[in-house]
Design a protein around this motif. Structure first.
Motif, PDB file in Angstrom:
ATOM      1  N   SER A  98      50.793  -1.698  30.542  1.00 58.06           N
ATOM      2  CA  SER A  98      49.871  -0.563  30.569  1.00 58.06           C
ATOM      3  C   SER A  98      50.370   0.373  31.657  1.00 58.06           C
ATOM      4  N   ASP A  99      49.525   1.231  32.149  1.00 60.84           N
ATOM      5  CA  ASP A  99      49.902   2.064  33.281  1.00 60.84           C
ATOM      6  C   ASP A  99      48.641   2.433  34.048  1.00 60.84           C
ATOM      7  N   ILE A 100      48.815   2.751  35.330  1.00 61.45           N
ATOM      8  CA  ILE A 100      47.634   3.084  36.125  1.00 61.45           C
ATOM      9  C   ILE A 100      46.928   4.339  35.633  1.00 61.45           C
ATOM     10  N   VAL A 101      47.647   5.240  34.937  1.00 60.46           N
ATOM     11  CA  VAL A 101      46.972   6.466  34.465  1.00 60.46           C
ATOM     12  C   VAL A 101      46.224   6.257  33.149  1.00 60.46           C
ATOM     13  N   LEU A 102      46.321   5.071  32.548  1.00 60.77           N
ATOM     14  CA  LEU A 102      45.719   4.893  31.219  1.00 60.77           C
ATOM     15  C   LEU A 102      44.204   5.149  31.183  1.00 60.77           C
ATOM     16  N   PRO A 103      43.438   4.721  32.192  1.00 61.77           N
ATOM     17  CA  PRO A 103      41.995   5.027  32.154  1.00 61.77           C
ATOM     18  C   PRO A 103      41.736   6.538  32.095  1.00 61.77           C
ATOM     19  N   LEU A 104      42.572   7.324  32.753  1.00 64.54           N
ATOM     20  CA  LEU A 104      42.411   8.785  32.687  1.00 64.54           C
ATOM     21  C   LEU A 104      42.680   9.269  31.269  1.00 64.54           C
ATOM     22  N   PHE A 164      45.231  -5.261  35.507  1.00 61.98           N
ATOM     23  CA  PHE A 164      45.392  -4.405  36.695  1.00 61.98           C
ATOM     24  C   PHE A 164      44.770  -3.041  36.488  1.00 61.98           C
ATOM     25  N   ALA A 165      44.624  -2.357  37.620  1.00 63.40           N
ATOM     26  CA  ALA A 165      44.190  -0.961  37.612  1.00 63.40           C
ATOM     27  C   ALA A 165      44.824  -0.281  38.819  1.00 63.40           C
ATOM     28  N   GLY A 166      44.916   1.042  38.755  1.00 59.88           N
ATOM     29  CA  GLY A 166      45.347   1.817  39.913  1.00 59.88           C
ATOM     30  C   GLY A 166      44.144   2.029  40.819  1.00 59.88           C
ATOM     31  N   ALA A 167      44.364   1.951  42.123  1.00 62.03           N
ATOM     32  CA  ALA A 167      43.273   2.165  43.076  1.00 62.03           C
ATOM     33  C   ALA A 167      42.934   3.654  43.139  1.00 62.03           C
ATOM     34  N   PRO A 168      41.698   3.973  43.544  1.00 66.23           N
ATOM     35  CA  PRO A 168      41.273   5.383  43.572  1.00 66.23           C
ATOM     36  C   PRO A 168      42.226   6.305  44.332  1.00 66.23           C
ATOM     37  N   PHE A 169      42.713   5.896  45.501  1.00 63.79           N
ATOM     38  CA  PHE A 169      43.581   6.808  46.260  1.00 63.79           C
ATOM     39  C   PHE A 169      44.862   7.136  45.498  1.00 63.79           C
ATOM     40  N   THR A 170      45.534   6.096  44.992  1.00 65.14           N
ATOM     41  CA  THR A 170      46.821   6.326  44.320  1.00 65.14           C
ATOM     42  C   THR A 170      46.633   7.172  43.067  1.00 65.14           C
TER      43      THR A 170
END
Ligand SMILES: Cc1c2[nH]c(c1CCC(=O)O)Cc1[nH]c(c(CCC(=O)O)c1C)Cc1[nH]c(c(CCC(=O)O)c1C)Cc1[nH]c(c(CCC(=O)O)c1C)C2
Length: 367
Positions: A98-104, A164-170
């Motif tokens: 996946s990628d950290i931007v996927l939720p966006l 996993f997920a990307g943290a809010p700051f990143t």
């Protein structure tokens, strides 16, 4: 012997080296999960950040003709790409492709992952109004993710899947900068100049990260990792006041879901005492701080994950072996150790070097 001790009853049950105790067939009782919790393990578990994709020719073949973000939303592709490094290297965990931007993306933000660049945001967030216009992540749009996780859990058997997920700051750095950046100067300027908008943005991102993690855990992921890759650009004081509460909110959003939580960032040597405090069981450390020193900085209540410099994998076998041995040794200072790189696999890495590291760590730590 630190975190890498033999399961107490394994020897008495007559198991040979390299064999897992027979009863250890559930991913929730795997060495990865146990090490993250500081419980005894049969041998030090190993996986690699960015193990899926990057250096594998079978990944490039499968991805040909499909854009990155489309691939991330195709459950069959996600399943196959996630399994590739497990089959090839024998790593002790899979991490969801996946990628950290996927939720966006799923929420409806216009994001593209440009090959050779990374995530690019069509309309960067530059004002309070931009923050307020961000669409929320609706959990019912994550059916593709739940399908992928269920398929994976059934294919993986005893091997745990890390969600996993990307943290809010990143994530905020991508939204504000509009794409990858080195200094994150615009992000910091926004953080200082617009504290109320900053708080709303990080709050929004903590909610979507929690939604994204819960979906993965509820579908069967056995562990989670929060990637705050770029948090190391902040001072400890700014991190503690303006970032940490939102990362803590992500972990809190998991409620009582019984999965170990890893918190990782690059260049976080000065933040290590705080990183665990967000609600982690295990702290991911890059190559800059030796694990025995990192264990002192994070304190006794945490396991450590790391921390081979990914560049070492481009060196000769003798160098790789020396560095792996050092890290295994220094990792014994922590209550539990999961062997990993200090950051993601570099694209030029020889896949054979990764397989070799898995074998060596297992050989060095099997009792
Ligand atoms: C394979 C891949 C991914 N993301 C990107 C790629 C390359 C795109 C492609 O193959 O076309 C673009 C892609 N996505 C991102 C980048 C970094 C850009 C930058 O330097 O800012 C790139 C090239 C953003 C991103 N994406 C991620 C992070 C956090 C981890 C880290 O610090 O490396 C970050 C910062 C997480 C991530 N991203 C990915 C995973 C897969 C699971 C794994 O094997 O580990 C994970 C965990 C997958």
């Amino acid at each position: 012997m630190g975190g890498s001790v033999v399961v107490g009853d394994a020897a008495s049950q007559g198991q040979g080296p390299g064999q897992l105790p027979a009863e250890r067939t559930a991913p929730g009782d795997s060495d990865l999960v146990r090490a993250a919790r500081g419980l005894p393990v049969a041998r030090t578990p190993v996986w690699f950040m960015r193990q899926a994709g990057r250096s594998l020719p079978e990944y490039r073949a499968l991805r040909a003709g499909t854009a990155m973000l489309a691939a991330c939303q195709d459950p069959d592709l996600v399943t196959e790409i996630t399994l590739q490094p497990v089959r090839r290297h024998g790593v002790d965990a899979a991490i969801l492709f996946s990628d950290i931007v996927l939720p966006l993306v799923v929420a409806g933000v216009d994001v593209e992952i440009k090959p050779g660049v990374g995530p690019v945001i069509a309309e960067p967030v530059r004002s309070v109004a931009d923050v307020d216009a961000l669409p929320p992540l609706e959990p019912d749009r994550l059916a593709f993710l739940e399908t992928a996780v269920r398929q994976l859990v059934s294919e993986l058997g005893p091997t745990p899947l890390i969600g996993f997920a990307g943290a809010p700051f990143t994530l905020a750095t991508y939204l504000i900068e509009g794409g990858p950046s080195k200094e994150h100067a615009r992000t910091k300027a926004f953080m200082y100049a617009e504290p109320a908008a900053w708080a709303r943005l990080l709050e929004h991102l903590s909610v979507s990260a929690a939604v994204f993690l819960r979906a993965q855990v509820d579908a069967g992921a056995s562990a989670v990792q929060l990637f705050d890759s770029w948090a190391g650009v902040l001072s400890a004081a700014d991190y503690a006041e303006r970032v940490l509460p939102y990362s803590r909110a992500v972990f809190d959003g998991l409620g009582d879901r019984d999965v170990p939580r890893t918190h990782f960032g690059v260049g976080t040597g000065e933040l290590l005492a705080l990183i665990g405090d967000a609600g982690a069981d295990m702290v991911g450390v890059d190559w800059r701080v030796p694990l025995d020193e990192a264990a002192r900085r994070v304190g006794p209540g945490y396991s450590l994950q790391g921390n081979l410099d990914p560049a070492v994998l481009l060196a000769d076998r003798e160098t790789i072996d020396r560095e792996v041995r050092r890290i295994v040794q220094q990792g014994r200072a922590a209550r539990g150790h999961v062997f990993n790189l200090g950051h993601g696999v570099l694209p030029d890495t020889d896949p054979g070097a990764l397989t070799h590291v898995v074998e060596l760590v297992h050989e060095l730590t099997t009792r």
